[in-house]
Scaffold this motif. Structure first.
Motif, PDB file in Angstrom:
ATOM      1  N   SER A 116       1.200  18.216  -1.811  1.00  0.00           N
ATOM      2  CA  SER A 116       2.192  18.569  -0.801  1.00  0.00           C
ATOM      3  C   SER A 116       1.762  18.062   0.574  1.00  0.00           C
ATOM      4  CB  SER A 116       2.393  20.086  -0.767  1.00  0.00           C
ATOM      5  OG  SER A 116       3.344  20.455   0.203  1.00  0.00           O
ATOM      6  N   ALA A 117       0.472  18.217   0.885  1.00  0.00           N
ATOM      7  CA  ALA A 117      -0.046  17.696   2.158  1.00  0.00           C
ATOM      8  C   ALA A 117       0.051  16.173   2.201  1.00  0.00           C
ATOM      9  CB  ALA A 117      -1.497  18.140   2.345  1.00  0.00           C
ATOM     10  N   SER A 118      -0.156  15.530   1.059  1.00  0.00           N
ATOM     11  CA  SER A 118      -0.019  14.078   0.990  1.00  0.00           C
ATOM     12  C   SER A 118       1.417  13.651   1.289  1.00  0.00           C
ATOM     13  CB  SER A 118      -0.439  13.577  -0.395  1.00  0.00           C
ATOM     14  OG  SER A 118      -0.295  12.175  -0.496  1.00  0.00           O
ATOM     15  N   PHE A 119       2.381  14.415   0.783  1.00  0.00           N
ATOM     16  CA  PHE A 119       3.786  14.141   1.073  1.00  0.00           C
ATOM     17  C   PHE A 119       4.050  14.232   2.576  1.00  0.00           C
ATOM     18  CE2 PHE A 119       6.074  14.665  -3.153  1.00  0.00           C
ATOM     19  CZ  PHE A 119       6.770  13.481  -3.021  1.00  0.00           C
ATOM     20  N   THR A 120       3.576  15.313   3.184  1.00  0.00           N
ATOM     21  CA  THR A 120       3.784  15.505   4.618  1.00  0.00           C
ATOM     22  C   THR A 120       3.202  14.345   5.414  1.00  0.00           C
ATOM     23  OG1 THR A 120       3.706  17.914   4.332  1.00  0.00           O
ATOM     24  CG2 THR A 120       3.350  17.063   6.550  1.00  0.00           C
ATOM     25  N   THR A 121       2.026  13.897   5.001  1.00  0.00           N
ATOM     26  CA  THR A 121       1.346  12.817   5.712  1.00  0.00           C
ATOM     27  C   THR A 121       2.070  11.488   5.564  1.00  0.00           C
ATOM     28  OG1 THR A 121      -0.787  13.906   5.341  1.00  0.00           O
ATOM     29  CG2 THR A 121      -0.839  11.578   5.950  1.00  0.00           C
ATOM     30  N   VAL A 122       2.501  11.167   4.365  1.00  0.00           N
ATOM     31  CA  VAL A 122       3.067   9.842   4.125  1.00  0.00           C
ATOM     32  C   VAL A 122       4.395   9.651   4.850  1.00  0.00           C
ATOM     33  CG1 VAL A 122       4.371  10.358   2.009  1.00  0.00           C
ATOM     34  CG2 VAL A 122       3.392   8.087   2.339  1.00  0.00           C
ATOM     35  N   CYS A 161       0.824  -1.210   0.000  1.00  0.00           N
ATOM     36  CA  CYS A 161       0.000   0.000   0.000  1.00  0.00           C
ATOM     37  C   CYS A 161       0.862   1.266   0.000  1.00  0.00           C
ATOM     38  CB  CYS A 161      -0.929   0.000   1.213  1.00  0.00           C
ATOM     39  SG  CYS A 161      -2.231  -1.253   1.155  1.00  0.00           S
ATOM     40  N   LEU A 162       1.934   1.254   0.774  1.00  0.00           N
ATOM     41  CA  LEU A 162       2.798   2.425   0.838  1.00  0.00           C
ATOM     42  C   LEU A 162       3.558   2.643  -0.462  1.00  0.00           C
ATOM     43  CD1 LEU A 162       4.254   2.233   4.472  1.00  0.00           C
ATOM     44  CD2 LEU A 162       2.617   3.890   3.568  1.00  0.00           C
ATOM     45  N   LEU A 163       3.927   1.574  -1.145  1.00  0.00           N
ATOM     46  CA  LEU A 163       4.586   1.726  -2.446  1.00  0.00           C
ATOM     47  C   LEU A 163       3.697   2.505  -3.411  1.00  0.00           C
ATOM     48  CD1 LEU A 163       6.197  -1.810  -2.989  1.00  0.00           C
ATOM     49  CD2 LEU A 163       7.411   0.344  -2.639  1.00  0.00           C
ATOM     50  N   ALA A 164       2.411   2.163  -3.422  1.00  0.00           N
ATOM     51  CA  ALA A 164       1.466   2.861  -4.308  1.00  0.00           C
ATOM     52  C   ALA A 164       1.292   4.317  -3.897  1.00  0.00           C
ATOM     53  CB  ALA A 164       0.116   2.140  -4.300  1.00  0.00           C
ATOM     54  N   VAL A 165       1.202   4.572  -2.595  1.00  0.00           N
ATOM     55  CA  VAL A 165       0.990   5.933  -2.109  1.00  0.00           C
ATOM     56  C   VAL A 165       2.199   6.808  -2.398  1.00  0.00           C
ATOM     57  CG1 VAL A 165       0.672   7.337  -0.040  1.00  0.00           C
ATOM     58  CG2 VAL A 165      -0.655   5.241  -0.329  1.00  0.00           C
ATOM     59  N   TRP A 166       3.397   6.305  -2.129  1.00  0.00           N
ATOM     60  CA  TRP A 166       4.608   7.090  -2.377  1.00  0.00           C
ATOM     61  C   TRP A 166       4.768   7.389  -3.872  1.00  0.00           C
ATOM     62  CZ3 TRP A 166       8.469   9.277   0.610  1.00  0.00           C
ATOM     63  CH2 TRP A 166       8.410   9.046   1.984  1.00  0.00           C
ATOM     64  N   PHE A 167       4.574   6.399  -4.705  1.00  0.00           N
ATOM     65  CA  PHE A 167       4.728   6.604  -6.143  1.00  0.00           C
ATOM     66  C   PHE A 167       3.754   7.654  -6.659  1.00  0.00           C
ATOM     67  CE2 PHE A 167       3.351   5.801 -10.484  1.00  0.00           C
ATOM     68  CZ  PHE A 167       4.553   5.785 -11.173  1.00  0.00           C
ATOM     69  N   SER A 168       2.479   7.504  -6.330  1.00  0.00           N
ATOM     70  CA  SER A 168       1.453   8.389  -6.877  1.00  0.00           C
ATOM     71  C   SER A 168       1.567   9.809  -6.338  1.00  0.00           C
ATOM     72  CB  SER A 168       0.064   7.823  -6.582  1.00  0.00           C
ATOM     73  OG  SER A 168      -0.104   6.579  -7.226  1.00  0.00           O
ATOM     74  N   THR A 169       1.945   9.948  -5.076  1.00  0.00           N
ATOM     75  CA  THR A 169       2.105  11.282  -4.507  1.00  0.00           C
ATOM     76  C   THR A 169       3.205  12.050  -5.233  1.00  0.00           C
ATOM     77  OG1 THR A 169       1.339  10.572  -2.317  1.00  0.00           O
ATOM     78  CG2 THR A 169       2.662  12.578  -2.422  1.00  0.00           C
TER      79      THR A 169
END
Length: 579
Positions: A443-449, A349-357
């Motif tokens: 940018s907020a997604s980056f901060t969160t992840v 799940c984190l791989l997908a979130v980091w890539f897409s962000t």
């Protein structure tokens, strides 16, 4: 007692730490310039086919036409009918167009720009695009520069991460400053496109070395309770750096001058970097306790703790770092991130979130000219929007939780990207506003992840996990500029791809467990029991933490120090975000 307590004895966050943090953070003002430099160095000026070499032979004095009208004789209008075509010209001059209505000009034979292009100099005096004619059929080469640069950033994270474990953070950081200074300035002298791409790749490697080792060296000399505040404040250096880039670009407007201006200060950073002290943690864990002791005594002297200097001995140092020395003997690998069910689900799940962000962030940030607004103005706006975005992220994380915040930011960024597809190009203010919202949400997604990832992985493999999944962010930043080429197929296609990736990642984020007010897991078994409700066979590393094996030597600590680790990885995330 751990190393953090030892730092308190030599002055805590004293004079040395203030100087240390300031000197390492200042280069951050120009790190954003490196990542976003291609927007201005490779800006695309307005252009059209150069007129045939013999066009001056035509006697037009009796026609009394100006230059703009003369262009219509040689160059057709584009599909909108309001601008000259950028890539075609008439095979033969169409003089009748000066005196009669155009009629059906689609039947008139045209050809490619055989004599090159004429570029407008009102917005840019000179760019790589105008110098090497990276337009029309060669337009993909403009985006390729950014992809190659991001490839260098990825390679630098892998290479310099390993070198810093072997040779120390300070040595690699000093070398990275010098590498960026020399190669960055040399790129301004590039005689060809190929040479420039090589210099940008090597510069990307140096940027990665500066950010990762700079952040590691910075936080390793900061006491635990100050790390969160320092990490938050220093992150704004990158935000302000985006606005500085816009000012420098507007002032210079020449790609070679801009390239030198943002890279030459690295010589100054290289000069004062010799003042830094090597990480005492790294020195001890690599069998150089005497050198570590000298560094600590120097810090105590600068902080005015002269009475502590005589009390510091190798034995005292080893007693404070006993747990970290023992934990460094254990080792887990990236395979352990996929071996068990709970950790595997989190990792995927984190791989997908980091890539897409990262994919959506750089997709928006690297295509500023499509909004029809001054590229310099929109760069300032895009930089400023990060400030409320960071504040919004902190508020949502505190009251809504990590999972809801992560999914909301991704879904909202996708919604804004999709909405911009349906806004007419002549509604520039609306398109710009939506783009700013999209930039803010990513940018907020980056901060969160960054925060979310550190809380999901257990102490024993936290830094390995951070390095593993954040690698996908580098892949996303490499892919984002290449996708922009798809607008040749269909103008809205890049936005569809960026938005679709954000939607998919938002769905993956919904499957991550919530970590708000949940104690940090220390072992893989803790994660399995909490999140997957499985009871795997006990492992021998139960209760033992792991020293980071990648970009930082800040050791994980056992349960008594789990709070310190939570603050530490937040500060470390600041460095990765700049990449």
């Amino acid at each position: 007692m751990g190393f953090s307590e030892l730092l308190q004895e030599v002055g805590g966050f004293g004079r040395y730490q203030w100087i240390h943090v300031t000197l390492i953070s200042l280069p951050g003002l120009l790190m954003a310039s490196q990542n976003l430099l291609n927007n201005f160095v490779s800006g695309i000026p307005s252009h059209h086919c150069r007129l045939p070499a013999n066009h001056s032979l035509y006697n037009t004095s009796h026609l009394q036409v100006d230059q703009q009208q003369l262009l219509k004789v040689f160059i057709p209008m584009d599909s909108s009918g309001t601008k000259l075509d950028r890539c075609r010209r008439y095979v033969e001059p169409q003089w009748q167009l000066l005196t009669t209505s155009p009629g059906n000009v689609s039947q008139i034979q045209t050809e490619e720009c055989l004599d090159g292009w004429t570029f407008d100099s009102s917005e840019f005096l000179a760019t790589t695009v105008s110098e090497w004619d990276l337009v029309c059929s060669l337009r993909p080469l403009k985006q390729m520069i950014q992809t190659i640069y991001m490839g260098g950033v990825l390679a630098g994270a892998i290479i310099y991460g390993g070198l810093s474990d072997r040779f120390g953070r300070r040595s690699v950081l000093i070398w990275s400053y010098l590498q960026l200074a020399i190669l960055g300035c040399s790129s301004a002298l590039s005689p060809s496109y190929s040479a420039y791409c090589i210099f940008r790749f090597l510069s990307g490697m140096a940027v990665s070395g500066i950010i990762l080792n700079g952040v590691s060296l910075k936080v390793e000399w900061i006491p635990t309770k100050e790390r969160t505040l320092v990490g938050t404040l220093t992150s704004f250096f990158f935000t302000f750096g985006q606005m500085i880039l816009a000012g420098l670009s507007y002032w210079l407007r020449d790609w070679r001058k801009l390239q030198v201006t943002v890279c030459a200060p690295q010589f100054l950073f290289f000069a004062w970097s010799w003042w830094y002290s090597e990480s005492a943690r790294w020195l001890v864990l690599n069998g150089r306790s005497e050198d570590a002791l000298k560094s600590l005594q120097r810090v105590a002297r600068v902080n005015g703790k002269t009475e502590t200097i005589d009390k510091l001995t190798v034995e005292v140092l080893h007693s404070h770092m006993k747990k970290e020395i023992e934990s460094s003997r254990s080792s887990l690998t990236a395979y352990d991130l996929l071996r068990t069910r709970g950790i595997r689900r989190i990792s995927i799940c984190l791989l997908a979130v980091w890539f897409s962000t990262s994919f959506a962030y750089y997709g928006i940030a690297m295509d500023l000219q499509k909004f029809g607004v001054s590229i310099y103005l929109i760069q300032i706006i895009f930089g400023a929007v990060d400030i409320p975005a960071k504040i919004l992220a902190v508020g949502m994380l505190t009251y809504l939780g990590r999972r809801v915040t992560q999914a909301t930011c991704l879904f909202m960024s996708a919604l804004v990207i999709f909405a911009n597809i349906f806004v007419p190009t002549d509604m520039q203010n609306t398109r710009t506003t939506l783009a700013c919202l999209g930039k803010g949400f990513t940018s907020a997604s980056f901060t969160t992840v960054y925060l979310f990832t550190g809380e999901l992985y257990p102490t024993v493999i936290r830094q390995t996990g951070m390095g593993f999944v954040s690698t996908m962010a580098r892949v996303g930043s490499m892919a984002a500029p290449a996708v922009l080429i798809l607008d040749e197929v269909f103008p809205a296609l890049p936005s569809v791809v960026y938005g679709g990736a954000a939607v998919l990642a938002g769905c993956f984020a919904c499957f991550l467990p919530e970590t708000l007010n949940v104690p940090l897991p220390e072992t893989i078994n803790d994660v399995e029991e909490k999140w997957s409700r499985l009871r795997p066979a006990p492992r021998r590393e139960e209760g033992v933490s792991l020293k980071e094996g990648g970009d930082s030597c800040i050791g994980g600590v056992v349960s008594a120090e789990s709070v310190a680790l939570k603050e530490l990885k937040e500060a470390e995330g600041i460095g990765l975000n700049a990449l």
